[in-house]
Design a protein around this motif. Structure first.
Motif, PDB file in Angstrom:
ATOM      1  N   VAL A 103       0.838  -1.203   0.000  1.00 16.98           N
ATOM      2  CA  VAL A 103       0.000   0.000   0.000  1.00 16.98           C
ATOM      3  C   VAL A 103       0.874   1.254   0.000  1.00 16.98           C
ATOM      4  O   VAL A 103       0.609   2.220  -0.734  1.00 16.98           O
ATOM      5  CB  VAL A 103      -0.952  -0.017   1.216  1.00 16.98           C
ATOM      6  CG1 VAL A 103      -1.605   1.347   1.422  1.00 16.98           C
ATOM      7  CG2 VAL A 103      -2.020  -1.088   1.015  1.00 16.98           C
ATOM      8  N   GLN A 133       2.181   1.867  -3.421  1.00 21.46           N
ATOM      9  CA  GLN A 133       1.152   2.379  -4.322  1.00 21.46           C
ATOM     10  C   GLN A 133       0.841   3.841  -4.016  1.00 21.46           C
ATOM     11  O   GLN A 133       0.609   4.647  -4.936  1.00 21.46           O
ATOM     12  CB  GLN A 133      -0.114   1.527  -4.224  1.00 21.46           C
ATOM     13  CG  GLN A 133      -1.226   1.955  -5.165  1.00 21.46           C
ATOM     14  CD  GLN A 133      -0.803   1.942  -6.627  1.00 21.46           C
ATOM     15  OE1 GLN A 133      -0.188   0.976  -7.087  1.00 21.46           O
ATOM     16  NE2 GLN A 133      -1.101   3.009  -7.357  1.00 21.46           N
ATOM     17  N   LEU A 134       0.840   4.215  -2.745  1.00 20.68           N
ATOM     18  CA  LEU A 134       0.563   5.597  -2.371  1.00 20.68           C
ATOM     19  C   LEU A 134       1.588   6.556  -2.961  1.00 20.68           C
ATOM     20  O   LEU A 134       1.291   7.739  -3.190  1.00 20.68           O
ATOM     21  CB  LEU A 134       0.545   5.736  -0.849  1.00 20.68           C
ATOM     22  CG  LEU A 134      -0.646   5.126  -0.122  1.00 20.68           C
ATOM     23  CD1 LEU A 134      -0.443   5.202   1.390  1.00 20.68           C
ATOM     24  CD2 LEU A 134      -1.952   5.814  -0.517  1.00 20.68           C
ATOM     25  N   TYR A 192       0.092   6.751  -7.270  1.00 15.79           N
ATOM     26  CA  TYR A 192      -1.180   7.462  -7.461  1.00 15.79           C
ATOM     27  C   TYR A 192      -2.200   6.764  -6.577  1.00 15.79           C
ATOM     28  O   TYR A 192      -2.052   5.580  -6.235  1.00 15.79           O
ATOM     29  CB  TYR A 192      -1.636   7.457  -8.931  1.00 15.79           C
ATOM     30  CG  TYR A 192      -1.687   6.083  -9.565  1.00 15.79           C
ATOM     31  CD1 TYR A 192      -2.838   5.306  -9.518  1.00 15.79           C
ATOM     32  CD2 TYR A 192      -0.567   5.554 -10.201  1.00 15.79           C
ATOM     33  CE1 TYR A 192      -2.874   4.039 -10.081  1.00 15.79           C
ATOM     34  CE2 TYR A 192      -0.586   4.300 -10.766  1.00 15.79           C
ATOM     35  CZ  TYR A 192      -1.745   3.542 -10.705  1.00 15.79           C
ATOM     36  OH  TYR A 192      -1.774   2.296 -11.257  1.00 15.79           O
ATOM     37  N   THR A 193      -3.226   7.481  -6.179  1.00 16.53           N
ATOM     38  CA  THR A 193      -4.250   6.912  -5.306  1.00 16.53           C
ATOM     39  C   THR A 193      -5.580   6.701  -6.009  1.00 16.53           C
ATOM     40  O   THR A 193      -6.382   5.882  -5.575  1.00 16.53           O
ATOM     41  CB  THR A 193      -4.493   7.816  -4.091  1.00 16.53           C
ATOM     42  OG1 THR A 193      -4.960   9.101  -4.537  1.00 16.53           O
ATOM     43  CG2 THR A 193      -3.224   7.979  -3.264  1.00 16.53           C
ATOM     44  N   HIS A 194      -5.815   7.436  -7.111  1.00 18.62           N
ATOM     45  CA  HIS A 194      -7.104   7.310  -7.781  1.00 18.62           C
ATOM     46  C   HIS A 194      -7.032   7.940  -9.166  1.00 18.62           C
ATOM     47  O   HIS A 194      -6.428   8.993  -9.349  1.00 18.62           O
ATOM     48  CB  HIS A 194      -8.202   8.012  -6.968  1.00 18.62           C
ATOM     49  CG  HIS A 194      -9.538   8.016  -7.655  1.00 18.62           C
ATOM     50  ND1 HIS A 194     -10.351   6.903  -7.702  1.00 18.62           N
ATOM     51  CD2 HIS A 194     -10.198   8.989  -8.331  1.00 18.62           C
ATOM     52  CE1 HIS A 194     -11.462   7.198  -8.369  1.00 18.62           C
ATOM     53  NE2 HIS A 194     -11.391   8.449  -8.767  1.00 18.62           N
ATOM     54  N   SER A 198     -10.193   0.299  -6.409  1.00 22.63           N
ATOM     55  CA  SER A 198      -9.197   1.310  -6.036  1.00 22.63           C
ATOM     56  C   SER A 198      -7.786   0.767  -6.220  1.00 22.63           C
ATOM     57  O   SER A 198      -7.490  -0.369  -5.827  1.00 22.63           O
ATOM     58  CB  SER A 198      -9.399   1.706  -4.575  1.00 22.63           C
ATOM     59  OG  SER A 198      -8.209   2.199  -4.003  1.00 22.63           O
ATOM     60  N   VAL A 225      -5.147   1.465  -4.629  1.00 21.10           N
ATOM     61  CA  VAL A 225      -4.545   1.177  -3.326  1.00 21.10           C
ATOM     62  C   VAL A 225      -5.052  -0.167  -2.809  1.00 21.10           C
ATOM     63  O   VAL A 225      -4.273  -1.004  -2.325  1.00 21.10           O
ATOM     64  CB  VAL A 225      -4.870   2.311  -2.327  1.00 21.10           C
ATOM     65  CG1 VAL A 225      -4.330   1.972  -0.941  1.00 21.10           C
ATOM     66  CG2 VAL A 225      -4.297   3.631  -2.822  1.00 21.10           C
TER      67      VAL A 225
END
Length: 428
Positions: free
Chosen positions: A65, A68-69, A72-74, A300, A302
């Motif tokens: 996580v 990934q943060l 990008y998150t979204h 998502s 994340v």
């Protein structure tokens, strides 16, 4: 801040319609242990309602996580797609017990997955009716509330249920329902209320969750598959609670020769991050036109990163086999409790793998459920440092969903607390 102070603020700010099983407030958690705002430690036998098969904050999940943060998150998969979604779908397609080529679409909650499984089944068959089971639980949205086979607390005061949803009695000798009763009821349903040519899907949990950890027998699953094949009906397995090694298989449907057409997944797939999905036969999944499925937050990136790590942890740490070992230990302890006269009366344990439950009874050697005593038992357990949940048609069932990564020592500690709570109740 104290738990009591937070609880007062909670009732001032949050509606009572969302209930709390406990009055403690989490401050931190690791694996199968958590600490409240007052610093008290608890053994966690609830696992976030089957969300934490790999435990609280598994290091590999947290690392995935965090990575990934940094990227990008979204983006919204429908706008700018991304690799973690595709990779997770590929892995689920390869792992799921689906006949032939499979495809997967991702969402956020279990209810959302079930809603979309119904949409897929309706689009693929051109039909609209859906059959579910008494005491099944599929969610709290309007469609899934309709599918859920229990009025209180899920349906009261919410108006008319969705049309063309029908329920069958679930075979359960504790409630006096046999397999023949269920299959006879299905034929009565076809004769009286809805023809099989109008039924899009039959949905069933391989092990009923909220209904009391009631496993589907091999005979029932085979019979459902045969009925579906005869009439062109889709068999949907709701694996939201049973999935990801909990039952001693990666998917509970692996316990059966019969295969589902569609499988809904959620809970432990995300390792604590909101994620769900529908896995199904490719030709069925492609029956919906572009734009007919999806959601802003569905899949998502994340949560997908977390889920990929969860699958790695399950494989690398042998959690399927670990579930069976935990289950054997839990069954042995509970069987011992059931034989003792100095504890409150309980049933023998049931459930596959580490999806284990027992009932609190009104009398020793009897069968009459005692829901209030089961609820009181969870309160006593919490007072002594164990988070424990009840469920079942009458609230009589105690269910154990300890993380599969929990150590033997922590599991034994939890069972010792449970034993003491069972004894304290007998003396009360």
């Amino acid at each position: 801040m104290s738990n009591a102070e937070l609880h007062a603020r909670r009732f001032a700010a949050v509606p009572r319609g969302v209930a709390n099983a406990t009055g403690i407030y989490a401050a931190r958690a690791e694996n199968a242990e958590l600490w409240d705002e007052e610093g008290r430690r608890y053994v966690d036998f609830a696992g976030g309602i089957a969300v934490l098969n790999v435990g609280h904050r598994h290091p590999k999940v947290i690392a995935a996580v965090q990575q990934q943060l940094e990227r990008y998150t979204h983006t919204a998969f429908q706008i700018v797609p991304y690799a973690p979604y595709v990779e997770l779908a590929e892995r689920l397609n390869a792992l799921a017990p689906i006949e032939g080529k499979a495809k997967t679409i991702l969402f956020t909650t279990g209810a959302e997955a079930v809603e979309n499984a119904v949409k897929v089944a309706r689009a693929a068959t051109g039909r609209s009716a859906v059959i579910a089971f008494v005491n099944g639980f599929h969610g709290r949205t309007m469609m899934t509330m309709g599918l859920t086979g229990k009025v209180l607390p899920y349906k009261r005061n919410f108006g008319p249920a969705p049309a063309e949803v029908y329920h069958l009695p679930f075979p359960n000798p504790r409630y006096g329902v046999s397999l023949d009763d269920t299959l006879r009821a299905l034929q009565f349903l076809f004769a009286a209320d809805v023809g099989p040519d109008r039924v899009a899907a039959i949905i069933v949990e391989p092990v009923q969750g909220e209904g009391g950890f009631n496993p589907v027998s091999a005979e029932l699953m085979t019979a459902l598959r045969e009925v579906c094949d005869e009439h062109g009906i889709m068999l949907v397995a709701d694996e939201v609670q049973t999935g990801f090694a909990r039952t001693g298989k990666l998917f509970a449907m692996e316990h059966y020769a019969a295969k589902a057409d569609l499988i809904t997944v959620a809970k432990s797939m995300g390792g604590g991050f909101p994620l769900s999905g529908v896995i199904g036969r490719a030709e069925l999944m492609d029956a919906v036109d572009p734009g007919g499925l999806g959601g802003t937050y569905g899949g998502s990136p994340v949560a997908c990163a977390a889920a990929l790590a969860v699958l790695d942890v399950i494989a690398e740490e042998g959690l399927v086999q670990r579930a069976n070992a935990i289950g054997a230990a839990l069954h042995a302890r509970i069987e011992g409790f059931a034989r003792r006269n100095d504890l409150i009366p309980i049933s023998a344990p049931r459930g596959p793998g580490a999806m284990v439950a027992f009932d609190v009874l009104r009398s020793r050697g009897g069968h009459e459920p005692d829901g209030p005593a089961a609820k009181a038992l969870t309160v006593r357990a919490l007072e002594n440092g164990l988070v424990l949940l009840s469920c079942g048609q009458f609230g009589e069932t105690i269910r154990i969903l300890v993380p599969l990564t929990a150590s033997d020592a922590v599991i034994e500690e939890g069972m010792d607390i449970l034993e003491a709570a069972l004894g304290a109740a007998e003396l009360a």
